[in-house]
Design a protein around this motif. Structure first.
Motif, PDB file in Angstrom:
ATOM      1  N   ASP A 110      16.756  62.324  50.538  1.00 40.23           N
ATOM      2  CA  ASP A 110      16.608  63.646  51.161  1.00 40.23           C
ATOM      3  C   ASP A 110      16.136  63.404  52.590  1.00 40.23           C
ATOM      4  O   ASP A 110      14.984  63.055  52.841  1.00 40.23           O
ATOM      5  CB  ASP A 110      15.587  64.473  50.373  1.00 40.23           C
ATOM      6  N   ILE A 111      17.032  63.592  53.551  1.00 38.53           N
ATOM      7  CA  ILE A 111      16.731  63.246  54.935  1.00 38.53           C
ATOM      8  C   ILE A 111      15.696  64.192  55.569  1.00 38.53           C
ATOM      9  O   ILE A 111      15.080  63.841  56.566  1.00 38.53           O
ATOM     10  CB  ILE A 111      18.027  63.203  55.774  1.00 38.53           C
ATOM     11  N   SER A 112      15.449  65.326  54.945  1.00 37.11           N
ATOM     12  CA  SER A 112      14.402  66.220  55.464  1.00 37.11           C
ATOM     13  C   SER A 112      13.037  65.567  55.371  1.00 37.11           C
ATOM     14  O   SER A 112      12.091  66.016  56.034  1.00 37.11           O
ATOM     15  CB  SER A 112      14.419  67.547  54.719  1.00 37.11           C
ATOM     16  N   THR A 113      12.911  64.502  54.571  1.00 37.14           N
ATOM     17  CA  THR A 113      11.631  63.801  54.423  1.00 37.14           C
ATOM     18  C   THR A 113      11.520  62.619  55.384  1.00 37.14           C
ATOM     19  O   THR A 113      10.540  61.859  55.317  1.00 37.14           O
ATOM     20  CB  THR A 113      11.461  63.279  52.986  1.00 37.14           C
ATOM     21  N   MET A 114      12.480  62.442  56.267  1.00 35.89           N
ATOM     22  CA  MET A 114      12.575  61.246  57.105  1.00 35.89           C
ATOM     23  C   MET A 114      11.307  61.002  57.935  1.00 35.89           C
ATOM     24  O   MET A 114      10.875  59.868  58.121  1.00 35.89           O
ATOM     25  CB  MET A 114      13.790  61.352  58.021  1.00 35.89           C
TER      26      MET A 114
END
Length: 349
Positions: A342-346
């Motif tokens: 989940d790239i929103s957690t990058m």
């Protein structure tokens, strides 16, 4: 240049660290994509650890990319801001050779440009999808159908097309008997796709621990390759065997399972050589082949096929902080069947 947050390895042993990378400013035919999800492929691990050749660090892996278009170049005609799109294992090719003209850019005679660990036509070292944004020429972007959510779409851009392409090429269809070696990230997609194409599907796995799940995915039969009786019982049975494992196997034993004119095709890519006895081929006019991903046109065809038949990978969504652990679990075959970041957690440390 466009700044993007990313997770990179700075050496063959890792670990991943939060960093910032630069994407090129948009050329006339470029698309800027905000990445929402990125799948983890075994190829990421092989590449980052230098098992397939020397690597330039830091390296941002990831070639299973799903996201949304946020900006387009002045001459882009295929996509608009807001479109749901994907990027797979390559981001460019020469566009002029025979393979490219046939729509088989994956076999570009001048070498296609990998999504990461390659040098593009602008002289930049490509960095992959474990990042917030990527810039890609529109011809190497595919459209994700409305019926497929972005998280499950990501693995289709590698695991999906890597298995779809050989199944299509060697004619998976009703009346064909197909075996899939391994029930991992690639294997479970091969089972789903071959089943949807109407073939009779058999899974060949080391043990029977995934048998129940394999049958639910669409397999008609399931055998343990650790049992010597399996190779005796299945001799000469299959028209096509798709080997998805990235480890050394006894090719001669598996070739014995092919019918006359049958083909064993490797899509898994182990780092070591695989020996073979030529008599395993001669006796029944059998073939041993390899297959890479598909071209852009075939990748779009695969996505549309999956949407039509409601085929999606089995995934486990993780945060960016869990990439190191996920890699270790991939190596231990402890995932059913694909990790997706989940790239929103990058940006979370």
């Amino acid at each position: 240049m466009i700044a993007a947050n990313a997770r990179a390895v700075f050496g063959p042993e890792g670990p991943f660290k939060l960093t910032t990378i630069e994407r090129r400013d948009l050329k006339p035919h470029d698309v800027l994509i905000e990445i929402k999800y990125a799948g983890i492929c075994h190829s990421d691990i092989h590449t980052a650890r230098g098992e397939w050749g020397p690597i330039q660090y830091p390296l941002v892996p990831g070639h299973e990319i799903a996201g949304v278009v946020t900006q387009v170049g002045s001459e882009v005609t295929k996509y608009e801001v807001g479109d749901r799109v994907g990027v797979g294992c390559m981001v460019d090719s020469c566009g002029e050779c025979e393979s490219c003209r046939k729509g088989e850019e994956q076999y570009c005679l001048n070498g296609h440009t990998g999504t990461y660990a390659a040098t593009d036509r602008y002289g930049q070292y490509t960095q992959g999808g474990y990042s917030t944004h990527i810039v890609v020429t529109e011809d190497f972007v595919v459209r994700i159908p409305d019926g497929i959510e972005l998280d499950v779409a990501a693995p289709l851009l590698c695991a999906g097309i890597t298995t779809y392409s050989p199944l299509r090429h060697w004619g998976a269809a009703p009346g064909k008997k197909i075996a899939v070696v391994g029930l991992g990230g690639l294997g479970h997609m091969a089972v789903k796709l071959a089943h949807a194409m109407g073939a009779e599907v058999t899974v060949l796995s080391q043990t029977l621990k995934k048998k129940e799940n394999g049958l639910k995915l669409g397999a008609d039969h399931y055998y343990a390759t650790s049992d010597p009786e399996t190779f005796k019982k299945l001799t000469g049975k299959f028209d096509l065997i798709v080997n998805t494992v990235s480890a050394k196997i006894d090719l001669d034993a598996y070739l014995s399972l092919l019918a006359v004119n049958g083909t064993l095709v490797n899509v898994g890519a182990p780092p070591e050589a695989l020996p073979i006895q030529v008599f395993s081929l001669i006796g029944h006019r059998r073939s041993f082949a390899g297959s890479a991903i598909g071209g852009i046109r075939e990748t779009q065809e695969m996505l549309d096929f999956c949407a039509k038949h409601h085929i999606t990978p089995e995934i486990e969504v993780i945060s960016a902080n869990q990439i190191d652990q996920a890699w270790e679990r991939v190596l231990a075959s402890d995932v059913r069947y694909r990790f997706v970041i989940d790239i929103s957690t990058m940006e979370n440390e």
